[in-house]
Every structure is written in structure tokens, then in C-alpha cells.
Write a protein that holds these residues in place. Structure first.
Motif, PDB file in Angstrom:
ATOM      1  N   ARG A   1       3.630   3.162  10.572  1.00 33.60           N
ATOM      2  CA  ARG A   1       3.133   2.481   9.370  1.00 33.60           C
ATOM      3  C   ARG A   1       3.896   1.407   8.940  1.00 33.60           C
ATOM      4  NH1 ARG A   1       0.122   2.868   4.527  1.00 33.60           N
ATOM      5  NH2 ARG A   1      -1.132   4.576   5.659  1.00 33.60           N
TER       6      ARG A   1
ATOM      7  N   ASP B   1       3.757  -1.190  12.110  1.00 34.07           N
ATOM      8  CA  ASP B   1       2.494  -1.985  12.007  1.00 34.07           C
ATOM      9  C   ASP B   1       2.585  -3.010  10.812  1.00 34.07           C
ATOM     10  OD1 ASP B   1       1.575  -0.335  13.802  1.00 34.07           O
ATOM     11  OD2 ASP B   1       0.366   0.982  12.361  1.00 34.07           O
TER      12      ASP B   1
ATOM     13  N   GLU C   1       0.898  -1.233   0.091  1.00 32.91           N
ATOM     14  CA  GLU C   1       0.058   0.300  -0.103  1.00 32.91           C
ATOM     15  C   GLU C   1       0.860   1.288   0.120  1.00 32.91           C
ATOM     16  OE1 GLU C   1      -3.427   0.128  -0.121  1.00 32.91           O
ATOM     17  OE2 GLU C   1      -3.517  -1.966  -0.051  1.00 32.91           O
TER      18      GLU C   1
ATOM     19  N   THR D   1       7.706  12.491   7.285  1.00 33.56           N
ATOM     20  CA  THR D   1       7.187  12.582   8.720  1.00 33.56           C
ATOM     21  C   THR D   1       7.127  14.135   9.065  1.00 33.56           C
ATOM     22  OG1 THR D   1       7.633  10.238   9.205  1.00 33.56           O
ATOM     23  CG2 THR D   1       7.171  11.697  11.242  1.00 33.56           C
TER      24      THR D   1
ATOM     25  N   VAL E   1       2.269   4.979   0.874  1.00 36.06           N
ATOM     26  CA  VAL E   1       2.228   5.880   1.861  1.00 36.06           C
ATOM     27  C   VAL E   1       1.469   7.071   1.179  1.00 36.06           C
ATOM     28  CG1 VAL E   1       3.474   7.542   3.198  1.00 36.06           C
ATOM     29  CG2 VAL E   1       3.855   5.324   3.136  1.00 36.06           C
TER      30      VAL E   1
ATOM     31  N   PHE F   1       2.711  12.798   9.051  1.00 33.90           N
ATOM     32  CA  PHE F   1       2.358  11.332   8.794  1.00 33.90           C
ATOM     33  C   PHE F   1       3.502  10.484   9.067  1.00 33.90           C
ATOM     34  CE2 PHE F   1       1.894   7.298   6.538  1.00 33.90           C
ATOM     35  CZ  PHE F   1       0.726   6.885   6.559  1.00 33.90           C
ATOM     36  N   ASP F   2       2.988   9.429  10.143  1.00 33.32           N
ATOM     37  CA  ASP F   2       4.394   8.766  10.862  1.00 33.32           C
ATOM     38  C   ASP F   2       4.823   7.369   9.929  1.00 33.32           C
ATOM     39  OD1 ASP F   2       6.028   7.612  12.620  1.00 33.32           O
ATOM     40  OD2 ASP F   2       5.034   7.947  14.233  1.00 33.32           O
ATOM     41  N   VAL F   3       5.671   7.636   9.134  1.00 29.34           N
ATOM     42  CA  VAL F   3       6.116   6.459   8.053  1.00 29.34           C
ATOM     43  C   VAL F   3       6.448   5.395   9.062  1.00 29.34           C
ATOM     44  CG1 VAL F   3       7.291   5.949   6.215  1.00 29.34           C
ATOM     45  CG2 VAL F   3       6.547   8.339   6.412  1.00 29.34           C
TER      46      VAL F   3
END
Length: 324
Positions: free
Chosen positions: A315, A318, A228, A305, A230, A310-312
């Protein structure tokens, strides 16, 4: 989770922008134990009559990531451990993809057979050379020639007039040249010497591509995690008359939302690459053309980031935990 990162020497990291460090910092924030080693520390011993029968092991450094820029880590202990003892192993060694990198992927693949979870998958690293992997998706790339034949390369330059030539094993913009036809279509005065140098007089294949004027707006790095994209890219904009946008060549990194074209391209490639074991990929896009698929140690986590929120790294962790 016990995480082992196979990378360049920790002392060589740039704490201000290193994506591998961002991964380590996020892992530690989640309570994971962070370990590191270099490819040169990987080893295996076994065979008939051998005192030891595997598995792949390495001299590993258990570290704590610090808030300070220098030193950015402290070492808790150093011990030899089997790779399959870790919950996940990240291969984050920077290019070049030389013989030692190649051998390291084989040791990591052996570790996989022994039960280790390695990302990106070692076989996938070997199967996707970063310049040549784009050939699988010709509908997205600019006019391209891969050859070491001087006549073919000269004919390509004559056909397109304005081209980029580059080595197949370079990184950070090293060895990239722009060659432009002169008045009346005469070849660039440096065409001969550049082709002779890059091909080593026809002994080494190189890549030639039609020049994409949209480089002025940036060479966009689009990160794909677990198939997916970013939602933000980092446009690396050439500075001071440069044609190269690479940050290592002085490019200015500007984060921006994905365009519809960026997203469509990432969504076309992402699931296929993820199915092959490529948890993290960085594709490079100029205008609406794909120019590279980076699989060894894709970067730009920190810049995206910092500029977008947006906290790459989160992600990525995770996705890593979901597959470990």
C-alpha cells in the motif's frame, strides 16, 4: 524507480520487524533499485567562488535485499550521487529529533528545491513534533498540559489525580511516568522528583496527560498512507504490570480492525496531514483519545501484515509511486 532511503545504519536494522526494510523489500520486488545513506552523509557545497555549486549529494550504498535474516543485504556499490537523481527519497531516520535531524531536514529541503521528491516532506517533519502535533486537534485528545512550570504541573496532577508525564523528545516509551494521588488526594510520593528530573528543574518543557485506563486494552497504532487509514491497527498491550504499551518497552503487539472511532479520527486528520506533505503518518490512540502523531519513521508494517495478511508495504509503495 530509483529509491534512496535516508536512515540509521543498515547494520542496526532488526530484520524481523523493521518497517523500513519492509519498504525496501517491496520496492525491490517491484524491480526498483534500492539505495541507502545516513543523514551524516548528506552534504552541499556552493556559493560565490566555490568550485562546486550544489546540488545536495550523499555517499549512497546500492544494495540488494536478501531473503536471509543475517545478513539481510549485500552491497552492490557505494558511490556519491545527487539526491535529485533519484525518483524518490525516503527520510526514515529514527528519533530523537535532535539538532542533527533538524539540519538534515534543511538539507533535504534544499534537495527538494533542486528537484528531489522527498517523503515525508522535510518542512512537514519540522512542523509536526510528534508529541505536540496533537494540540491542533484538542477535540480528540485527553486532558493535557504542556509546561515546565512546576506549580502548573503540580496543579494538573492535583486536578486529575492519575496522570502520565513524559518528555517531548522521547521515543519507545522512554521517560514516561505514571503518577497517582494517594488516599485523601495526597500527591504521589514521587511527584516532586519526577517533575524535577523531567523538567531539569524547570528548564525543559514536558507533557502531562490524564491517565487513560483503556491502555490495558492497548495503545493502538493507526497508520495513515496518502491520507487514507490502513484498515488494521496494531494494539500494543502493556505486559507484566507496565503502564506503557510501546513494543520497545515490552508491549505485546496485536493487530485488530479499526474501530469506528479509530477510523473517524484517522479520516479527520488524514487529508490535512497528507496535504502538508506527510505521505506516511502513524497516530497513536488509547481508548478513543489521540495521544501522538508520529511522522519521522512510523512503524508496525511487519506486525500488521504478518497477523492480518494486509500488505502495508505494498500500500505504501503504491502511494509513493503515485506521488513520485
Amino acid at each position: 524507480m530509483n529509491l534512496l532511503v535516508v536512515a540509521d545504519p543498515l547494520e542496526a536494522f532488526n530484520p524481523k520487524k523493521d518497517s523500513t526494510l519492509a519498504m525496501m523489500r517491496e520496492a525491490q520486488r517491484r524491480g526498483d533499485a534500492v539505495w541507502a545513506c545516513e543523514p551524516r552523509h548528506l552534504h552541499w557545497a556552493g556559493g560565490a567562488g566555490a568550485a562546486q555549486a550544489g546540488p545536495v549529494r550523499a555517499l549512497c550504498r546500492h544494495i540488494q535485499v536478501l531473503d536471509a535474516a543475517k545478513p539481510w543485504f549485500s552491497e552492490i556499490e557505494q558511490v556519491e550521487r545527487a539526491l535529485h537523481d533519484f525518483d524518490a527519497v525516503l527520510m526514515r531516520k529514527d528519533p530523537p529529533f535532535d539538532s542533527e535531524f533538524f539540519y538534515a531536514t534543511h538539507l533535504l529541503e534544499q534537495a527538494e528545491r533542486e528537484g528531489a521528491c522527498v517523503f515525508n516532506a522535510p518542512r512537514a517533519l519540522r512542523d509536526h513534533p510528534e508529541k505536540l502535533a496533537i494540540l491542533e486537534w484538542p477535540q480528540f485528545i485527553p486532558a493535557t498540559l504542556v509546561s515546565r512550570d512546576m506549580a502548573q504541573l503540580r496543579a494538573f496532577a492535583a486536578e486529575h489525580g492519575d496522570i502520565i508525564v513524559k518528555p517531548l523528545d522521547g521515543m519507545g516509551g522512554a521517560g514516561i511516568f505514571r503518577l497517582r494521588a494517594g488516599a485523601g488526594g495526597s500527591p504521589d510520593v514521587n511527584l516532586g522528583v519526577v517533575l524535577e528530573t523531567l523538567t531539569d528543574w524547570g528548564r525543559r518543557s514536558i507533557m502531562a496527560q490524564r491517565f487513560i485506563p483503556e491502555i490495558a486494552q492497548g495503545d493502538k497504532r493507526v497508520l495513515i498512507i496518502g491520507g487514507e487509514p490502513v484498515p488494521f491497527a496494531l494494539a500494543r498491550i502493556p505486559q507484566h504490570g507496565e503502564t506503557r504499551g510501546n513494543l520497545a518497552a515490552g508491549g505485546l503487539g496485536v493487530a485488530q480492525p479499526l474501530t469506528a472511532s479509530d477510523r473517524a479520527m484517522a479520516e479527520a486528520l488524514g487529508p490535512t496531514l497528507a496535504a502538508r506533505g506527510l505521505l506516511l503518518v502513524g497516530i497513536d490512540i488509547i481508548g478513543e483519545r489521540l495521544t501522538e502523531i508520529n511522522v519521522t519513521s512510523p512503524t508496525c508494517f511487519v506486525e500488521i501484515t504478518q497477523q492480518t495478511g494486509f500488505d502495508v508495504a505494498a500500500r505504501f509503495l503504491d502511494a509513493l509511486q503515485a506521488q513520485s
